[in-house]
Design a protein around this motif. Structure first.
Motif, PDB file in Angstrom:
ATOM      1  N   GLU A 456     -11.351   8.210  -6.874  1.00 43.54           N
ATOM      2  CA  GLU A 456     -11.513   7.696  -5.516  1.00 43.54           C
ATOM      3  C   GLU A 456     -10.146   7.660  -4.833  1.00 43.54           C
ATOM      4  O   GLU A 456      -9.116   7.568  -5.497  1.00 43.54           O
ATOM      5  N   TYR A 457     -10.160   7.690  -3.502  1.00 39.52           N
ATOM      6  CA  TYR A 457      -8.915   7.924  -2.762  1.00 39.52           C
ATOM      7  C   TYR A 457      -8.779   6.963  -1.585  1.00 39.52           C
ATOM      8  O   TYR A 457      -9.774   6.534  -0.986  1.00 39.52           O
ATOM      9  N   GLU A 458      -7.510   6.681  -1.250  1.00 36.62           N
ATOM     10  CA  GLU A 458      -7.204   5.888  -0.069  1.00 36.62           C
ATOM     11  C   GLU A 458      -6.046   6.540   0.679  1.00 36.62           C
ATOM     12  O   GLU A 458      -5.133   7.096   0.078  1.00 36.62           O
ATOM     13  N   LEU A 459      -6.079   6.407   2.012  1.00 35.96           N
ATOM     14  CA  LEU A 459      -4.982   6.847   2.862  1.00 35.96           C
ATOM     15  C   LEU A 459      -4.829   5.826   3.982  1.00 35.96           C
ATOM     16  O   LEU A 459      -5.804   5.500   4.661  1.00 35.96           O
ATOM     17  N   TYR A 460      -3.605   5.325   4.147  1.00 31.41           N
ATOM     18  CA  TYR A 460      -3.329   4.354   5.202  1.00 31.41           C
ATOM     19  C   TYR A 460      -2.177   4.844   6.071  1.00 31.41           C
ATOM     20  O   TYR A 460      -1.180   5.367   5.556  1.00 31.41           O
ATOM     21  N   ASP A 461      -2.311   4.671   7.359  1.00 33.14           N
ATOM     22  CA  ASP A 461      -1.240   4.943   8.306  1.00 33.14           C
ATOM     23  C   ASP A 461      -0.486   3.632   8.507  1.00 33.14           C
ATOM     24  O   ASP A 461      -0.961   2.728   9.199  1.00 33.14           O
ATOM     25  N   LEU A 462       0.683   3.528   7.910  1.00 36.61           N
ATOM     26  CA  LEU A 462       1.429   2.274   7.917  1.00 36.61           C
ATOM     27  C   LEU A 462       2.037   1.959   9.274  1.00 36.61           C
ATOM     28  O   LEU A 462       2.411   0.811   9.532  1.00 36.61           O
ATOM     29  N   GLN A 463       2.140   2.945  10.134  1.00 39.40           N
ATOM     30  CA  GLN A 463       2.664   2.688  11.475  1.00 39.40           C
ATOM     31  C   GLN A 463       1.646   1.969  12.343  1.00 39.40           C
ATOM     32  O   GLN A 463       1.985   1.056  13.098  1.00 39.40           O
TER      33      GLN A 463
END
Length: 505
Positions: A456-463
């Protein structure tokens, strides 16, 4: 120059020798004192920099180290659990190179660290072999309790805890240079104070010897369940933990399945324990702050302060209710962000937002001592940054090995005897690897539990999402919209998972 540098340059023995020569009774010259700088590394336990107001809770440390030197506001622990983090601090290597990714089992713990030959190439062995006097007190690596008589190579003064009562602050045992010494329940036995006393003695003895020294002060404060020192209990008032936007995150449906499945139980645990835990942490930090002040005072009294680098940091962070999590181990900011401040000769005052990692500490210490860092070190010396160099990493690898097949390889190894509870297993999480750059965090879950096509995968835009509330690739539409970013991040993750030495830089 002031009196401290003069005393540093002219030790009592040298002055006595010169007086003897002047009297005509002795003509041999005295051996010069070793002027290489000392290093004192003060390592907190489970102290995050994302939620806890570290410098407000530790005003002496702020004044004596942070304000006299450089604060790295983006300090990170890429292996955010105790044993893996400490292994990286000792060696300057990522977890996939030390073999230590959790607290026990085939990819974790003291025994894995030792079996992999890591104890032969730590910062302590390098400094000891170069003529430094080395010592430590407090916590070493999880699993040392299985071989309590062990003393690793490279340490001249060894005072390591050999049971998990160290986390409680009382009733623990230290291996003091081969003698197992039991501490009890008296106020004087409070663990942080004992580590502080041993720190002051080591510095005093080392200063008298004229030998440069390295000291690791490794209290378990503020790791659960250590209480405040007795003198601080009356002033430690119940305090609610900070309610950040991701505290008890209401909607975790975009998180990995392990968190979705356990979210209700985790939230209930936080409701029941988190504020009390936070209150104890703030109280325990008072004595840690006093320990730092005592170390600095001793350095000044012995004339060593101007020739000593002081580093204050933590092994890893702590979730404090973020995303319904109570512990660490996670790839999120609260688990991986740690305080990091450095003061000492040539260190300018100010702040840096460079990504400084725990793997950078060992090469930095060796650099200060004039020792070339081995090619095997994955970290980079921070001395270039401290001198104003702006060329630095823009991303880093992060890893966790998981709790193992029986659920006991992770934080279960940190339980205080007599407090064992099945709850601790439910608080752990599966293995993962991830890469974090200046904008994105990309995580791949179930690295050791599932084949690649079932992860399973996660992607976050920290900006735009600094609290990591919206997983951008939970849905097919999100995966399609961010396919290019995912491809780039996944390729970078694959490269970093096999990096070693310079290829990690």
């Amino acid at each position: 120059m002031g009196p401290i540098p003069v005393l540093r340059r002219w030790p009592v023995a040298a002055v006595a020798a010169l007086l003897t020569i002047a009297a005509g009774g002795f003509t041999a010259s005295a051996a010069p004192e070793d002027e290489r700088p000392n290093v004192v590394l003060i390592l907190a336990d489970d102290l995050d920099a994302a939620t806890t107001p570290v410098w407000q809770a530790m005003p002496r440390t702020a004044a004596l180290i942070r304000d006299r030197g450089m604060e790295f506001t983006d300090g990170f622990a890429p292996m955010p659990i105790c044993c893996a983090a400490r292994a990286s601090i000792l060696t300057g290597e990522y977890g996939h190179n030390t073999g230590v990714l959790t607290n026990s089992g085939p990819v974790g713990g003291f025994e894995t660290f030792r079996a992999g030959g890591n104890e032969s190439h730590t910062v302590a062995t390098a400094l000891h072999d170069a003529g430094y006097r080395t010592g430590m007190a407090g916590k070493y690596l999880n699993g040392l309790e299985d071989d309590p008589g062990h003393i690793p190579p490279g340490w001249d003064d060894w005072n390591a805890g050999v049971d998990n009562f160290l986390y409680s602050g009382y009733n623990y045992t230290l291996n003091e240079n081969g003698a197992l010494v039991k501490y009890g329940l008296a106020p004087a036995d409070y663990e942080t104070d004992v580590v502080g006393a041993k720190s002051r003695k080591f510095i005093t003895d080392s200063a008298a010897s004229g030998q440069p020294f390295f000291w690791l002060a490794s209290s378990t404060s503020p790791h659960f369940p250590i209480p405040p020192a007795p003198r601080h209990i009356p002033e430690t008032r119940p305090t609610a933990s900070p309610r950040s936007p991701n505290y008890q995150e209401p909607d975790v449906s975009d998180k990995p399945s392990w968190l979705v499945d356990t979210a209700t139980a985790r939230a209930a645990t936080i409701t029941a324990t988190n504020d009390a835990d936070y209150t104890n942490r703030l109280g325990a930090l008072k004595s840690l702050d006093e320990m730092v002040a005592g170390i600095v005072e001793t350095l000044a009294r012995t004339g060593e302060l101007d020739n000593t680098y002081l580093v204050f940091t933590s092994d890893n962070g702590y979730s404090l209710g973020a995303h319904r999590l109570t512990q660490k181990m996670a790839p999120y900011e609260e688990s991986m962000r740690v305080p990091l401040a450095i003061a000492g000769p040539t260190v300018p005052t100010g702040r840096s937002d460079a990504m400084a990692l725990s793997i950078d500490l060992a090469p930095t210490v060796l650099d200060w001592a004039g020792i070339p860092a081995p090619d095997r070190m994955d970290g980079r010396s921070l001395t270039g940054l401290l001198a104003g160099d702006t060329r630095w990493r823009t991303d880093f690898l992060a890893e966790y090995g998981g709790p193992g097949a029986d659920g006991r390889s992770g934080i279960a190894q940190e339980q205080v005897p007599g407090t064992d509870s099945p709850l601790i297993y439910a608080l752990d999480m599966p293995s993962w690897s991830g890469v974090r750059n200046q904008r994105y965090l990309y995580v791949r879950w179930y690295e050791r539990e599932r084949p690649l096509d079932a992860r399973e995968y996660e992607l976050y835009d920290l900006q735009t999402d600094p609290y990591q509330l919206t997983n951008l690739i939970k849905t097919p539409e999100g995966r399609s919209a961010h396919a290019d970013v995912v491809d780039q991040m996944d390729r970078r993750l694959t490269d970093l998972l096999t990096c070693a030495g310079p290829t990690c830089h």
